[in-house]
Design an enzyme around this catalytic site. Structure first.
Site, PDB file in Angstrom:
ATOM      1  N   SER A 139      47.203  26.663  -6.826  1.00 27.05           N
ATOM      2  CA  SER A 139      46.436  25.604  -6.181  1.00 27.05           C
ATOM      3  C   SER A 139      47.334  24.814  -5.228  1.00 27.05           C
ATOM      4  CB  SER A 139      45.776  24.721  -7.240  1.00 27.05           C
ATOM      5  OG  SER A 139      44.872  23.820  -6.659  1.00 27.05           O
ATOM      6  N   GLN A 140      47.527  23.505  -5.483  1.00 25.41           N
ATOM      7  CA  GLN A 140      48.444  22.739  -4.648  1.00 25.41           C
ATOM      8  C   GLN A 140      49.805  23.426  -4.575  1.00 25.41           C
ATOM      9  OE1 GLN A 140      49.444  18.132  -4.592  1.00 25.41           O
ATOM     10  NE2 GLN A 140      50.510  19.124  -6.286  1.00 25.41           N
TER      11      GLN A 140
ATOM     12  N   TYR B 208      47.642  20.147  -8.365  1.00 26.93           N
ATOM     13  CA  TYR B 208      47.274  18.777  -7.989  1.00 26.93           C
ATOM     14  C   TYR B 208      47.187  17.880  -9.210  1.00 26.93           C
ATOM     15  CZ  TYR B 208      44.869  15.425  -4.866  1.00 26.93           C
ATOM     16  OH  TYR B 208      44.521  14.356  -4.082  1.00 26.93           O
TER      17      TYR B 208
ATOM     18  N   ASP C  24      35.460  30.044  -6.435  1.00 28.77           N
ATOM     19  CA  ASP C  24      36.314  28.867  -6.473  1.00 28.77           C
ATOM     20  C   ASP C  24      35.688  27.753  -5.630  1.00 28.77           C
ATOM     21  OD1 ASP C  24      38.356  27.010  -6.413  1.00 28.77           O
ATOM     22  OD2 ASP C  24      39.938  28.474  -6.029  1.00 28.77           O
TER      23      ASP C  24
ATOM     24  N   HIS D   5      38.381  28.401  -9.998  1.00 26.95           N
ATOM     25  CA  HIS D   5      39.707  27.993  -9.538  1.00 26.95           C
ATOM     26  C   HIS D   5      40.831  28.462 -10.458  1.00 26.95           C
ATOM     27  CE1 HIS D   5      42.414  25.894  -6.981  1.00 26.95           C
ATOM     28  NE2 HIS D   5      42.776  25.022  -7.908  1.00 26.95           N
TER      29      HIS D   5
END
Length: 339
Positions: A186-187, A92, A272, A301
């Site tokens: 992540s994203q 992100y 996370d 994360h």
């Protein structure tokens, strides 16, 4: 950061029941059909990076509505194809960065495609792909951009870009189309899961602490952005709750992952606060193909970071040299020496 979500035992026993739109498959079939019809051939321009062992190309692919999406293609210098391939999607806010960065997979002997995420590039690394949609009234960020309609939502455009980018990778003459793995952190992990559900015939997928999974639950429990964008939006637009979550269900990576068939290696971190572990486990449990999992009990994360890259390198090597890697089942990794 202490554990703030379900315990590992509770996550392993989780049986997610997500609301799925009745027309989800038709929605994506229509979206991708339209994008393909508007597409033009990919363009590749050789980039002088100063590196001697990796050859890099600046690439442009037709994404959503035929709009240009930038990226990098890294190839091992002098390698003879067709090569196994890793297609990577970014976290992100991150853009594709500079051409000499992120060359791990090419150094390991694979073709490596990195997609620039439209409208991003303000965090960690710059980007070069604009988001052309003109929408108003959303909270800063991307989760509420176009949230009043699935047709307008930001991640409809991004997932479409990613599918078209992966299709371009599979069509490249240096790539073996039967040995293509998609990945991201992540994203990027959420996008990889969406692609795995929308593109048949992939060799594998590696979602790393994935975002965009079980979005409704994430909006309720996440302790840090970006999911907090949804709560902020709904704190102002109290009458739009069901509209918002209906729209987001069309881009929920956990629902799309249920359609995937390629072998997968997940990573999930139990501390996370950005992508709460129960939401990542929702995608893991719903995933439609064979799946392996590495759990990092004492990480946030960042997940396994470099230790997980090492695990991914081994997994991809086994996957692309045989029918599929040996299945270790669920591995709980909290000692870096074991990761």
């Amino acid at each position: 950061m202490p554990l703030t979500d379900l315990t590992l035992a509770e996550c392993l026993a989780l049986r997610p029941d997500l609301d799925e739109p009745a027309d989800l498959d038709a929605f994506w079939a229509r979206t991708l059909r339209t994008a393909r019809a508007a597409g033009a051939p990919p363009r590749y321009t050789l980039e002088d990076t100063g590196l001697t062992q990796v050859t890099t190309y600046d690439m442009t692919v037709s994404g959503f509505a035929g709009e240009p999406v930038r990226g990098w293609l890294h190839l091992p210098a002098g390698a003879e194809g067709p090569l196994g391939c890793v297609v990577e999607f970014l976290g992100y806010g991150r853009g594709r960065g500079l051409p000499h960065e992120q060359v791990l997979w090419a150094n390991a002997g694979y073709a490596h495609f990195i997609m620039d995420t439209r409208g991003q590039g303000w965090s960690t690394a710059a980007g070069a792909t604009p988001d052309t949609a003109s929408l108003h009234g959303d909270v800063p960020g991307f989760l509420t951009r176009g949230v009043d309609s699935p047709d307008d939502h930001y991640y409809r455009r991004v997932h479409t870009d990613a599918v078209r980018f992966t299709e371009a990778a599979r069509a490249h003459p240096a790539v073996d189309p039967d040995r293509v793995v998609v990945t991201g952190h992540s994203q990027g992990g959420g996008i990889a899961l969406a692609v795995a559900g929308l593109v048949p015939g992939l060799a594998g997928v590696m979602p790393d602490t994935p975002f965009l999974c079980d979005i409704r639950r994430a909006a309720l429990i996440a302790g840090a952005p970006p999911y907090t964008e949804i709560a902020e939006y709904l704190s102002l637009h109290r009458d739009r709750v069901e509209t918002v979550f209906t729209t987001l269900s069309y881009v929920d990576a956990a629902l799309l992952a249920a359609r995937a068939t390629a072998p997968a290696l997940f990573s999930i971190a139990m501390m996370d606060a950005v992508c709460p572990p129960s939401t990542c486990f929702a995608a893991y449990h719903l995933y439609g193909g064979a799946k392996d999992l590495k759990v990092y009990e004492f990480n946030g994360h960042e997940g396994g970071a470099g230790h997980h890259r090492r695990a991914q390198l081994a997994w991809v090597r086994a996957l692309l040299s045989t029918s599929r890697p040996a299945d270790p089942g669920v591995s709980t990794l909290h000692d870096p020496q074991l990761a």
